[in-house]
Design an enzyme around this catalytic site. Structure first.
Site, PDB file in Angstrom:
ATOM      1  N   LYS A 132       0.812  -1.211   0.000  1.00  0.00           N
ATOM      2  CA  LYS A 132       0.000   0.000   0.000  1.00  0.00           C
ATOM      3  C   LYS A 132       0.850   1.268   0.000  1.00  0.00           C
ATOM      4  CE  LYS A 132      -3.806  -2.293   2.469  1.00  0.00           C
ATOM      5  NZ  LYS A 132      -4.574  -2.372   3.741  1.00  0.00           N
ATOM      6  N   ILE A 133       2.027   1.183   0.616  1.00  0.00           N
ATOM      7  CA  ILE A 133       2.917   2.331   0.747  1.00  0.00           C
ATOM      8  C   ILE A 133       4.251   1.994   0.105  1.00  0.00           C
ATOM      9  CG2 ILE A 133       4.081   3.894   2.372  1.00  0.00           C
ATOM     10  CD1 ILE A 133       1.081   4.192   2.376  1.00  0.00           C
TER      11      ILE A 133
END
Length: 381
Positions: free
Chosen positions: A306-307
């Site tokens: 996600k990051i």
């Protein structure tokens, strides 16, 4: 023994000026918010203004908690959208429903949390902690949502962003007819081309009224697959046009997951080469140690894709009440950064989806080979 050359002692000395009472909010944050969660809020404000608000960064915001009943739609969200500081939004449906009250000229009042709720019920008063309003506010808003949603342009499946855009146009008309302005997030988002999605369309009074109309034969349906793919397309477009993607997370819950899952949708499900969001700023009162998504840290988000792991040192989490942090962040940003041109992402949904579909089709062979390899490696059949 003190070693001044230690890398741990290279931070700025704590040496604030005395507060005079003449400071702006932004000056107060820079000068006096030096440690603990005040320090994290200062870091959040600086991350937002110095990195996330670069012209090439697309900023998505997720919103949970009863923020609009407390007036934060008018005081915070509309100014952020108008300044071009928030380009797209994932919100709970409840925030959007209660937002509409203000544009319809309906009154919410300051109250108290330590009251007899049985007495309030007897008197037809609804309470959101220390906010009071008459039960008729709900009935009037329900009637407005039903009347608008029954119109011909709503009689088809659509993404929640399209529904909110159309609804926002009618909210804006009612606002103007009543001589009001800048009362509604829905109306402002319609004007500024900011797409607003909700991750659980049925989990609010808007969804409840749409469901009632389905019993009467309405053809309106929320297309949740369109929501998943459109939000992924927004993030992919930001990256493929030479920019970055930043997420401003107010609270947690389903909207937080929905805004972050755009990257696993791109990478894991569609098989498209990507690395994750570039900037992560969360303001929450949720703890990470209970394992819930609301309190999950950006470090944990890296493991899901996600990051972007290279950007992890620049992430910030502030543990505080968002009725405090959001106004301060907004005041800081408006004081420190000039407005950005509006990206009007709602108007670009079709082109962004075209890019997503092209890259998805080009990545299919790679995705399927990867899945087969994973199956063989795990001994699956």
């Amino acid at each position: 023994m003190t070693r001044p050359s230690s890398p741990y002692l290279r931070g700025q000395r704590i040496d604030p000026q005395a507060i005079s009472g003449r400071e702006t909010a932004a000056d107060l944050i820079d000068n006096a918010f030096l440690a603990y969660n005040a320090g994290r809020l200062r870091e959040a404000c600086q991350l937002f203004t110095q990195r996330m608000l670069h012209a090439d960064t697309t900023v998505g915001m997720s919103l949970t908690g009863a923020m609009t009943p407390a007036g934060l739609g008018m005081s915070v969200l509309i100014p952020l959208m108008e300044a071009g500081f928030v380009d797209w939004i994932i919100s709970t449906g409840a925030n959007l429903y209660h937002d509409a009250h203000f544009a319809l000229g309906l009154a919410l009042h300051r109250g108290r949390h330590d009251v007899d709720d049985v007495e309030l019920r007897d008197k037809g008063v609804v309470r959101i902690y220390d906010i009071f309003f008459d039960y008729s506010v709900l009935l009037s808003t329900d009637a407005f949502v039903r009347e608008v949603s029954a119109r011909e342009e709503f009689q088809r499946p659509m993404s929640s962003a399209e529904y909110h855009y159309l609804l926002g146009g009618y909210v804006r008309e009612r606002e103007r007819a009543l001589g009001l302005s800048r009362r509604s997030v829905l109306a402002a988002a319609h004007e500024f081309g900011v797409p607003i999605y909700t991750s659980s369309p049925g989990d609010s009074s808007i969804g409840m009224n749409v469901a009632e109309q389905a019993l009467a034969g309405s053809r309106l349906r929320f297309d949740v697959s369109a929501d998943v793919n459109e939000t992924a397309a927004i993030v992919l477009e930001a990256k493929r046009t030479g920019g970055r993607s930043g997420v401003l997370i107010a609270g947690g819950g389903s909207p937080k997951n929905f805004i972050l899952q755009t990257e696993p949708q791109i990478q894991e499900v569609l098989g498209i080469d990507e690395r994750g969001h570039d900037y992560f700023l969360q303001m929450t009162d949720a703890r990470p140690d209970v394992g819930g998504l609301s309190g999950a840290t950006p470090n944990e988000a890296v493991s899901w894709g996600k990051i972007d792991p290279d950007q992890l040192p620049g992430t910030v989490v502030v543990y505080a009440d968002n009725t405090l942090t959001l106004p301060l962040l907004t005041a800081y940003a408006l004081a420190r950064v000039a407005p950005r041109p509006l990206k009007r992402l709602y108007d670009r949904r079709e082109a962004m989806m075209d890019r997503l579909v092209r890259e998805y089709r080009a990545a299919l062979d790679f995705r399927d080979r990867r899945a087969d390899d994973a199956k063989e490696g795990s001994g699956g059949h």
